[in-house]
Design a protein around this motif. Structure first.
Motif, mmCIF file in Angstrom:
data_model
loop_
_atom_site.group_PDB
_atom_site.id
_atom_site.type_symbol
_atom_site.label_atom_id
_atom_site.label_comp_id
_atom_site.label_asym_id
_atom_site.label_seq_id
_atom_site.Cartn_x
_atom_site.Cartn_y
_atom_site.Cartn_z
ATOM 1 N N UNK A 1 -86.727 7.103 11.942
ATOM 2 C CA UNK A 1 -85.539 6.444 11.393
ATOM 3 C C UNK A 1 -85.870 4.989 11.091
ATOM 4 N N UNK A 2 -85.609 4.604 9.844
ATOM 5 C CA UNK A 2 -85.867 3.233 9.418
ATOM 6 C C UNK A 2 -84.537 2.556 9.135
ATOM 7 N N UNK A 3 -84.302 1.426 9.771
ATOM 8 C CA UNK A 3 -83.086 0.663 9.520
ATOM 9 C C UNK A 3 -83.289 -0.224 8.295
ATOM 10 N N UNK B 1 -88.352 -2.504 11.711
ATOM 11 C CA UNK B 1 -89.294 -1.599 12.368
ATOM 12 C C UNK B 1 -88.704 -0.223 12.620
ATOM 13 N N UNK B 2 -89.425 0.807 12.206
ATOM 14 C CA UNK B 2 -88.931 2.178 12.338
ATOM 15 C C UNK B 2 -89.112 2.665 13.768
ATOM 16 N N UNK B 3 -88.275 3.613 14.141
ATOM 17 C CA UNK B 3 -88.390 4.224 15.461
ATOM 18 C C UNK B 3 -88.463 5.729 15.290
ATOM 19 N N UNK C 1 -87.259 10.202 7.705
ATOM 20 C CA UNK C 1 -88.329 11.014 7.137
ATOM 21 C C UNK C 1 -89.225 11.551 8.245
ATOM 22 N N UNK C 2 -90.126 12.431 7.865
ATOM 23 C CA UNK C 2 -91.045 13.047 8.820
ATOM 24 C C UNK C 2 -91.885 11.959 9.488
ATOM 25 N N UNK C 3 -92.078 12.042 10.812
ATOM 26 C CA UNK C 3 -92.759 10.949 11.518
ATOM 27 C C UNK C 3 -94.229 10.773 11.163
#
Length: 370
Positions: A28-30, A35-37, A290-292
């Protein structure tokens, strides 16, 4: 006794699994690129009490969360069939997926926010055309006290500013709208033309607002885009599959017998994948998913969160007057104006007298100074 907090999903968990890895994790990207988590699909789209309604006795109910679960269960089977290679789908599976797509759009934060903005616009217009002194009378009558010029100035500025007063989202009103619109929207989407895009290597993203309503190139800039005016509905279905829905009447631009055009499938290209991902990203509210193990966001424009702005009525500002829009008019002129309205509007007309005070859900409050 304290009410329990309910963790409710604004994007279906079964749907997000199509973008996750084997362990059920998704990235998940804010927005606009914080920074994505990586987290589980069960935690990726949770908002506390998003569907929890307040009953007349003041108690809380998660009835709608349970109702949505029934819709999601049927749609999950329809999506499973598509991802396993069955296309086109018909019968109960098509109806189930159409209902879920309608539900996913109507229950979104965007629809709830848009409803609040509309309410604020109506309040702004009611007060603005009535004038400052009419607002004073409304407050004094409701609160049985004298309103100072200072307080009146503050209330006037806040209510008549572009966009109107800031209102807290009304959950019950949103869900009433959803219930009213869901059957018709489902039927509308069910009867549209569906196109499936499959990708062998390119990765597709999704967002916290996965149903994108895309306008035509000649769509007026001042006009909003809604269910009835969208040229295309775009829905990513998994990291390798996306779908577009196009109203059949719009196919008449190109085909004389649009009703006979069957749903079809198309192999996706790099260009199509990029277009789908960009449209999905710009219509996200706060998050893209999206897919990690993949990096599909390179080269995409990522907007600021919730930057689509508050759409105020383009011609309303000219109607906002401290002295009131109809000041100076005689009783005869006012009577002629009322009689000039279409007959069906006479019973439905509103005035500042119909505005409850204090304004329900209003965030601002006069604290004794500007």
């Amino acid at each position: 006794m304290a009410q329990r907090v309910r963790r409710q999903h604004t994007v279906s968990r079964f749907y997000l699994k199509g973008f996750a890895d084997a362990a059920g994790r998704i990235r998940r990207l804010a927005l606009p690129g914080e920074p994505a988590v990586v987290l589980s699909t069960g935690d990726a789209s949770v908002i506390k009490d998003f569907y929890t309604i307040t009953l007349p006795d003041g108690s809380k109910s998660d009835f709608f969360e349970k109702l949505f679960g029934d819709v999601e269960g049927a749609a999950a089977e329809a999506l499973r069939r598509i991802l396993s290679g069955i296309w086109p789908i018909g019968g109960e599976h098509r109806e189930a997926l159409a209902e879920w797509i309608a539900l996913q759009h109507l229950r979104s934060e965007d629809v709830r926010s848009g409803q609040g903005h509309f309410n604020a616009e109506v309040i702004r217009l009611l007060v603005g055309v009535s004038g400052k002194e009419a607002l004073r009378v409304l407050i004094q009558k409701a609160e049985s006290r004298v309103v100072s010029d200072e307080e009146l100035d503050w209330e006037w500025r806040d209510i008549t500013k572009p966009g109107g007063p800031d209102l807290v989202a009304d959950i019950n009103q949103h869900l009433r709208l959803l219930v009213d619109l869901l059957p018709g929207t489902t039927a509308y989407l069910h009867d549209c033309h569906w196109t499936l895009f499959q990708f062998k290597r390119r990765s597709i993203i999704t967002s916290d607002h996965p149903v994108s309503l895309i306008e035509s190139l000649d769509h007026p800039e001042w006009q909003g885009v809604g269910i009835a005016t969208a040229e295309i509905f775009l829905i990513p279905l998994s990291r390798r599959v996306a779908m577009t829905i196009q109203p059949r009447r719009r196919l008449s631009k190109f085909l004389a017998e649009e009703a006979k055009v069957p749903d079809f499938i198309q192999q996706g290209t790099t260009s199509i994948a990029r277009t789908i991902n960009q449209e999905t990203a710009v219509r996200a509210r706060r998050y893209v998913y999206h897919h990690p193990d993949e990096s599909p966001l390179g080269g995409l424009y990522l907007p600021q969160p919730d930057t689509r702005g508050r759409p105020w009525m383009s011609n309303a500002t000219g109607l906002i007057r401290e002295e009131g829009l109809f000041s100076g008019m005689t009783e005869q002129q006012l009577h002629a104006l009322r009689e000039a309205r279409p007959s069906g509007q006479k019973e439905r007309s509103m005035s500042i007298d119909d505005l409850p005070w204090p304004i329900p859900g209003r965030r601002a409050r006069y604290e004794g100074g500007p």
